[in-house]
Structures are given as structure tokens and as C-alpha cells.
Design a protein around this motif. Structure first.
Motif, PDB file in Angstrom:
ATOM      1  N   SER A  23       0.851  -1.186   0.000  1.00 29.08           N
ATOM      2  CA  SER A  23       0.000   0.000   0.000  1.00 29.08           C
ATOM      3  C   SER A  23       0.887   1.235   0.000  1.00 29.08           C
ATOM      4  CB  SER A  23      -0.879   0.009   1.248  1.00 29.08           C
ATOM      5  OG  SER A  23      -1.627   1.207   1.313  1.00 29.08           O
ATOM      6  N   GLN A  29      -4.385   6.956   6.328  1.00 30.67           N
ATOM      7  CA  GLN A  29      -5.814   7.241   6.517  1.00 30.67           C
ATOM      8  C   GLN A  29      -6.501   6.126   7.304  1.00 30.67           C
ATOM      9  OE1 GLN A  29      -7.141  10.241   5.730  1.00 30.67           O
ATOM     10  NE2 GLN A  29      -4.996  10.635   5.241  1.00 30.67           N
ATOM     11  N   TYR A  30      -6.048   4.897   7.101  1.00 32.74           N
ATOM     12  CA  TYR A  30      -6.661   3.744   7.773  1.00 32.74           C
ATOM     13  C   TYR A  30      -6.190   3.562   9.213  1.00 32.74           C
ATOM     14  CZ  TYR A  30      -9.079   2.167   3.626  1.00 32.74           C
ATOM     15  OH  TYR A  30      -9.936   2.087   2.561  1.00 32.74           O
ATOM     16  N   GLY A  32     -11.385   5.177   9.111  1.00 29.02           N
ATOM     17  CA  GLY A  32     -10.399   4.197   8.651  1.00 29.02           C
ATOM     18  C   GLY A  32     -10.232   3.066   9.647  1.00 29.02           C
ATOM     19  N   GLU A  91     -12.917   0.379   9.827  1.00 30.73           N
ATOM     20  CA  GLU A  91     -12.995  -0.579   8.715  1.00 30.73           C
ATOM     21  C   GLU A  91     -12.200  -1.855   8.980  1.00 30.73           C
ATOM     22  OE1 GLU A  91     -13.209   0.371   4.666  1.00 30.73           O
ATOM     23  OE2 GLU A  91     -13.429   2.514   5.058  1.00 30.73           O
ATOM     24  N   TRP A  92     -11.254  -1.802   9.933  1.00 28.97           N
ATOM     25  CA  TRP A  92     -10.433  -3.003  10.153  1.00 28.97           C
ATOM     26  C   TRP A  92     -10.074  -3.240  11.618  1.00 28.97           C
ATOM     27  CZ3 TRP A  92      -5.426  -2.718  12.153  1.00 28.97           C
ATOM     28  CH2 TRP A  92      -4.896  -1.432  12.269  1.00 28.97           C
ATOM     29  N   LEU A 123      -7.000  -5.430   7.588  1.00 30.92           N
ATOM     30  CA  LEU A 123      -6.560  -4.188   6.964  1.00 30.92           C
ATOM     31  C   LEU A 123      -6.110  -4.449   5.530  1.00 30.92           C
ATOM     32  CD1 LEU A 123      -5.775  -1.185   6.951  1.00 30.92           C
ATOM     33  CD2 LEU A 123      -3.614  -1.831   8.033  1.00 30.92           C
ATOM     34  N   VAL A 182      -9.115  -4.895   3.322  1.00 34.07           N
ATOM     35  CA  VAL A 182      -9.768  -3.615   3.042  1.00 34.07           C
ATOM     36  C   VAL A 182      -8.981  -2.843   1.971  1.00 34.07           C
ATOM     37  CG1 VAL A 182     -10.264  -1.339   4.031  1.00 34.07           C
ATOM     38  CG2 VAL A 182     -10.922  -3.390   5.279  1.00 34.07           C
ATOM     39  N   LEU A 183      -7.652  -2.924   2.065  1.00 31.71           N
ATOM     40  CA  LEU A 183      -6.790  -2.213   1.114  1.00 31.71           C
ATOM     41  C   LEU A 183      -6.681  -2.917  -0.235  1.00 31.71           C
ATOM     42  CD1 LEU A 183      -3.842  -1.381   3.534  1.00 31.71           C
ATOM     43  CD2 LEU A 183      -5.338   0.298   2.435  1.00 31.71           C
TER      44      LEU A 183
END
Length: 130
Positions: free
Chosen positions: A15, A22-23, A29, A32-33, A123, A126-127
Motif C-alpha cells: 500500500s 488514513q486507515y 479508517g 474498517e479493520w 486491513l 480492506v486495502l
């Protein structure tokens, strides 16, 4: 209460550091994980998992590089325990990895590391970085 031991683990991740940041640094962010839901009010973050809730203070951040959260205890006082997520970029290969610094009780160390492996796996999913 037993004293916790500090540990550090590194995960390679495909990534850009900017996207990754941001995550790891925003409530949206992180939700999301890292946790089912994350709320923030200023520097105070609330992490929610199923029926459990933990509060932490964002004590430091460096854009594109790292975030550090210090946990609050049940009374709302800051503890000595924190978790830090650092984004590392190899200067030669430009490979990106995440370094997690956290604490766990000695007899729960393996379990804590496994939890982080699962979180980072989420993570990566998600990425789109599997």
C-alpha cells in the motif's frame, strides 16, 4: 494486576504510506479493520467491539508515518499502556510495512500477537493488498 510486557511486530503490506495513514489515523479508517466502530471527540477515541468499549487518547501522530494511542483505565485516567502503529518504508526497495508496538500480559503474548495478525489481515483485505 500483572505488569504487561511491551512487544513489537512488523507486517509487510502492499500500500502507499499515504493511503495506509488514513486507515490508521481516522475513526472511519480504523472502524474498517481495527474495531467494529470508532468514535472520536478531539484526541479522545472510543473503540467498540461487540459489547465491549475501550477508550484511548491520541497522544501523538506524524502524518504519513505513525499514530500512538494511550489507553484510559475504567476511571478515565491515562494508563502507562499504549499502542503505536508505524508505517515504515524501505529506502532502497520502497517496500512498505507496518510496525505495531503494544503491550500484553506475559501469558497472553502469543494471543495478543495473533490478534494483531488477524487485524492486519483485515486491513490488507480492506486495502486490496492480499
Amino acid at each position: 494486576m500483572n505488569d504487561k510486557v511491551k512487544y513489537e511486530i512488523e507486517f509487510p503490506i502492499m500500500s502507499s504510506p499515504q493511503l495506509l495513514y488514513q486507515y490508521i489515523s481516522t475513526p472511519s479508517g480504523l472502524s474498517e479493520w481495527f474495531a467494529d466502530n470508532v468514535n472520536s471527540r478531539g484526541e479522545d477515541f472510543t473503540f467498540i467491539w461487540d459489547d465491549s468499549e475501550e477508550k484511548a487518547k491520541l497522544v501523538s501522530k506524524k502524518t504519513g508515518e505513525k499514530v500512538k494511542f494511550r489507553w484510559y483505565d475504567e476511571e478515565g485516567a491515562e494508563t502507562e499502556y499504549f499502542f503505536e502503529i508505524k508505517i515504515m518504508v524501505d529506502e532502497i526497495t520502497k517496500d512498505v510495512s507496518i510496525v505495531v508496538v503494544d503491550f500484553a500480559e506475559d501469558d497472553e503474548l502469543d494471543e495478543a500477537k495473533l490478534l494483531w495478525e488477524n487485524q492486519i489481515s483485515d486491513l490488507k483485505h480492506v486495502l486490496g493488498s492480499m
